[in-house]
Design an enzyme around this catalytic site. Structure first.
Site, short mmCIF file in Angstrom:
data_model
loop_
_atom_site.label_atom_id
_atom_site.label_comp_id
_atom_site.label_asym_id
_atom_site.label_seq_id
_atom_site.Cartn_x
_atom_site.Cartn_y
_atom_site.Cartn_z
N ASP A 189 0.84 -1.21 0.00
CA ASP A 189 0.00 0.00 0.00
C ASP A 189 0.87 1.26 0.00
OD1 ASP A 189 0.86 -0.10 2.62
OD2 ASP A 189 -1.14 0.02 3.52
N SER A 190 2.20 1.07 -0.01
CA SER A 190 3.11 2.20 -0.26
C SER A 190 2.80 2.82 -1.62
CB SER A 190 4.57 1.73 -0.20
OG SER A 190 4.77 0.60 -1.02
N ASP A 215 -1.30 -6.38 -0.15
CA ASP A 215 -1.37 -5.65 1.12
C ASP A 215 -2.83 -5.27 1.42
OD1 ASP A 215 0.08 -4.69 3.24
OD2 ASP A 215 1.05 -3.08 2.12
N LYS A 245 -1.09 -9.42 3.34
CA LYS A 245 -0.31 -8.86 4.45
C LYS A 245 -1.21 -7.92 5.24
CE LYS A 245 3.10 -5.61 3.96
NZ LYS A 245 2.65 -4.52 4.84
N GLU A 283 -1.13 -5.35 9.01
CA GLU A 283 -0.22 -4.70 9.96
C GLU A 283 -0.70 -4.84 11.40
OE1 GLU A 283 0.42 -0.58 8.94
OE2 GLU A 283 1.17 -1.07 6.93
N GLU A 305 9.70 -3.79 10.21
CA GLU A 305 10.07 -2.49 9.63
C GLU A 305 10.64 -1.57 10.70
OE1 GLU A 305 7.16 -0.74 7.04
OE2 GLU A 305 8.35 1.08 6.77
O1 KIV Z 1 3.52 -1.11 1.60
C1 KIV Z 1 4.72 -1.44 1.57
O2 KIV Z 1 5.44 -1.20 0.61
C2 KIV Z 1 5.25 -2.14 2.73
C3 KIV Z 1 6.73 -2.34 2.77
C4 KIV Z 1 7.39 -1.10 3.23
C5 KIV Z 1 7.13 -3.50 3.60
O3 KIV Z 1 4.54 -2.50 3.61
#
Ligand code: KIV
Length: 291
Positions: A64-65, A107, A136, A138, A205
């Protein structure tokens, strides 16, 4: 293997490096057992995903970056499930197009899994149907129950502790986590709980390198993937744009620009893969933490 032509030119052939069997959870466990580092990069579109696959990157995180690097947002909080579905689908298409082997991680964005285990399942199904092999999420503590619920229903899960960008406002900024002994103890307890719940990967992280190092052998069934957490994790991940030296602001200090000395993007990614596997990246100076 043929090199499919696209509107953007010819995609690269698959890497001749590996005996290219699809990456799976058993293969990742085998790699871990023989001490081979796992490599992961983010990618958000078909072409970069195909190039990463061809460069030998085992895991592609549709992170989600993308909210920051693709959409110009200030944080990941504004990223929606529909956006994640769209990009996951694009990445999966890119990998399929080159008959790639990468393990794709979707994500779950902010607000798509916090309400209930059922909400998490519905959101995970969206990303799995878009082509992800794993999702994924968090956080620790309350997430363990959600992880167990998803894993029991056949959805592999990657957890994420330390700096969790979706909760940046609660954390008070993008800073190292788990520094104080009590915080380190809590992070360790949460990591063990997530492994027990069935998480098979754990992004760490911006946690102190000694904490990531000590935790890794305690998690034989849950591969630690570090970012800004030193070199002694089971694998490493970087945000694609960071490792290509593309920044709108300041680069995080744990990042290396792999474009330096590379003739192109695929070579930069191949250098990253080699550096991680050889234990040369990150080196001792490339972590977010200092004593
Ligand atoms: O969203 C993302 O790119 C991440 C990485 C920084 C691990 O969660």
């Amino acid at each position: 293997m043929s090199t499919p032509a696209t509107a953007y030119g010819t995609l690269p052939p698959a890497s001749p490096l590996a005996n290219r069997k699809p990456i799976s959870l058993p293969r990742l466990h085998e790699m871990r057992e023989r001490g081979e580092k796992i490599t992961m990069l983010t990618a958000y579109d078909a072409t970069f995903a195909a190039v990463a696959d061809a460069a030998g990157v085992e895991c592609i995180l549709v992170g989600d970056s993308l909210g920051m690097v693709c959409q110009g947002l200030n944080s990941t909080v504004g990223v929606t499930l529909e956006t994640m579905r769209h990009h996951t689908e694009s990445v999966a298409r890119g990998v399929r197009r080159v008959q790639g082997t990468a393990w794709i991680i979707g994500d779950l964005p902010f607000g798509s899994y916090q309400a209930s285990r059922e909400q998490a399942l519905q959101s995970a199904v969206v990303l799995m149907q878009a082509g992800a092999h794993m999702v994924k999420l968090e956080g620790g503590g309350w997430t363990a129950e959600t992880v167990r619920f998803l894993v029991e229903r056949g959805i592999p899960v990657c957890a994420h502790l330390g700096l969790t960008p979706q909760t940046v406002h609660a954390l008070g900024g993008y800073r190292v986590q788990g520094r104080a002994p009590a915080a380190a103890q809590q992070l360790r307890a949460q990591a063990l709980e997530l492994q027990d719940a069935g998480a098979s990967m754990l992004v760490l992280e911006m946690v102190p390198a000694p904490l990531a190092r000590d935790l890794t052998p305690e998690l034989p069934r849950c591969h630690t993937i570090g970012i800004g957490s030193g070199k002694d994790t089971a694998g490493q991940v970087l945000v694609l744009h960071d490792m290509l030296g593309i920044h709108l602001g300041k680069a995080p200090k744990f990042v290396r620009n792999f474009m330096a000395g590379a003739e192109g993007v695929q070579e930069a990614m191949a250098h990253y893969v080699r550096a991680v596997k050889a234990g040369e990246f990150p080196d001792n100076t490339l972590h977010a933490w200092s004593e």
